[in-house]
Design an enzyme around this catalytic site. Sequence first.
Site, PDB file in Angstrom:
ATOM      1  N   LYS A 178      -6.917  -4.688  -2.878  1.00 22.56           N
ATOM      2  CA  LYS A 178      -7.547  -5.328  -1.714  1.00 22.56           C
ATOM      3  C   LYS A 178      -8.514  -4.361  -1.038  1.00 22.56           C
ATOM      4  O   LYS A 178      -8.205  -3.184  -0.856  1.00 22.56           O
ATOM      5  CB  LYS A 178      -6.467  -5.792  -0.725  1.00 22.56           C
ATOM      6  N   CYS A 227      -1.987  -2.448   7.834  1.00 21.22           N
ATOM      7  CA  CYS A 227      -2.025  -3.376   6.694  1.00 21.22           C
ATOM      8  C   CYS A 227      -0.820  -4.308   6.640  1.00 21.22           C
ATOM      9  O   CYS A 227      -0.942  -5.452   6.190  1.00 21.22           O
ATOM     10  CB  CYS A 227      -2.178  -2.598   5.406  1.00 21.22           C
ATOM     11  N   ASP A 282       0.794  -1.245   0.000  1.00 24.51           N
ATOM     12  CA  ASP A 282       0.000   0.000   0.000  1.00 24.51           C
ATOM     13  C   ASP A 282       0.824   1.293   0.000  1.00 24.51           C
ATOM     14  O   ASP A 282       0.480   2.263   0.703  1.00 24.51           O
ATOM     15  CB  ASP A 282      -0.946   0.021   1.215  1.00 24.51           C
TER      16      ASP A 282
HETATM   17  N1  TIU Z   1      -2.521   0.420   4.333  1.00 18.00           N
HETATM   18  C1  TIU Z   1      -2.958   0.661   5.571  1.00 18.00           C
HETATM   19  O1  TIU Z   1      -2.248   0.452   6.539  1.00 18.00           O
HETATM   20  N2  TIU Z   1      -4.229   1.216   5.696  1.00 18.00           N
HETATM   21  C2  TIU Z   1      -4.601   2.050   6.721  1.00 18.00           C
HETATM   22  O2  TIU Z   1      -5.741   2.496   6.777  1.00 18.00           O
HETATM   23  N3  TIU Z   1      -3.650   2.364   7.639  1.00 18.00           N
HETATM   24  C3  TIU Z   1      -3.753   3.240   8.667  1.00 18.00           C
HETATM   25  O3  TIU Z   1      -2.826   3.311   9.471  1.00 18.00           O
HETATM   26  N4  TIU Z   1      -4.831   4.010   8.765  1.00 18.00           N
END
Ligand code: TIU
Length: 220
Positions: A129, A162, A24
């Site tokens: 995802k 994530c 991500d």
């Molecule tokens: N990719 C991921 O970690 N999504 C989140 O929403 N992370 C946060 O720390 N908010």
Amino acid sequence: MITVPAAPFAYELDPARTALVVIDMQRDFVEPGGFGESLGNDVTRLQAIVPTVADLLGLFRAKGWPIVHTRENHAADLSDCPPAKRDRGEPSLRIGDPGPMGRVLIRGEPGAEIVPELAPLPGEHVIDKPGKGAFYATPLGDLLKELGVTHLVFAGVTTEVCVQTTMREANDRGYVNLLIEDATESYFAAFKEATLAMIRAQGAIVGWSTPFAALADAVS
Ligand code: TIU
């Protein structure tokens, strides 16, 4: 096997069966005006790891080892976004709302793209995802079986959300996990440190961690 100095003890990397999973590294988490900032976070902490993630990608590209990029995102009609997720936290911008980088966290919008410095190259795999974990409602499990990998090296954001969720999912599926400490980051310094400690505790109950330089030295 290649022995990589790591915590809580050396990680044995199988060079024929190792993939990199970059979680991500999207503009929505790393740049101002996206989902991360809408939740009230300071996104500058995350920008600092981009050069190290680029070096890690360069290492796997040089080796010809498989690379998987993930992206947290949703369909334009929000059919894969549970209302509980959209409403959570009273963000300044909700998932699907128009923002400075297009609709927040919507597949195909500029903010949902991986930052240009880390853009996937042809032949690399991209997994979209809807959840925090990369196995839930995605083809990642099948892809890893097709690739024949047993060992996963992890990078990306955020460490405790994530990245950790995906590492736990991978651990339950039998993968041997290594998290690159300076190629992952959280909006909260204490959460990153706690996550590294949790992953490594109890004899690497979820996996190992090491700095990028230790991996690069070991495999060179
Ligand atoms: N990719 C991921 O970690 N999504 C989140 O929403 N992370 C946060 O720390 N908010």
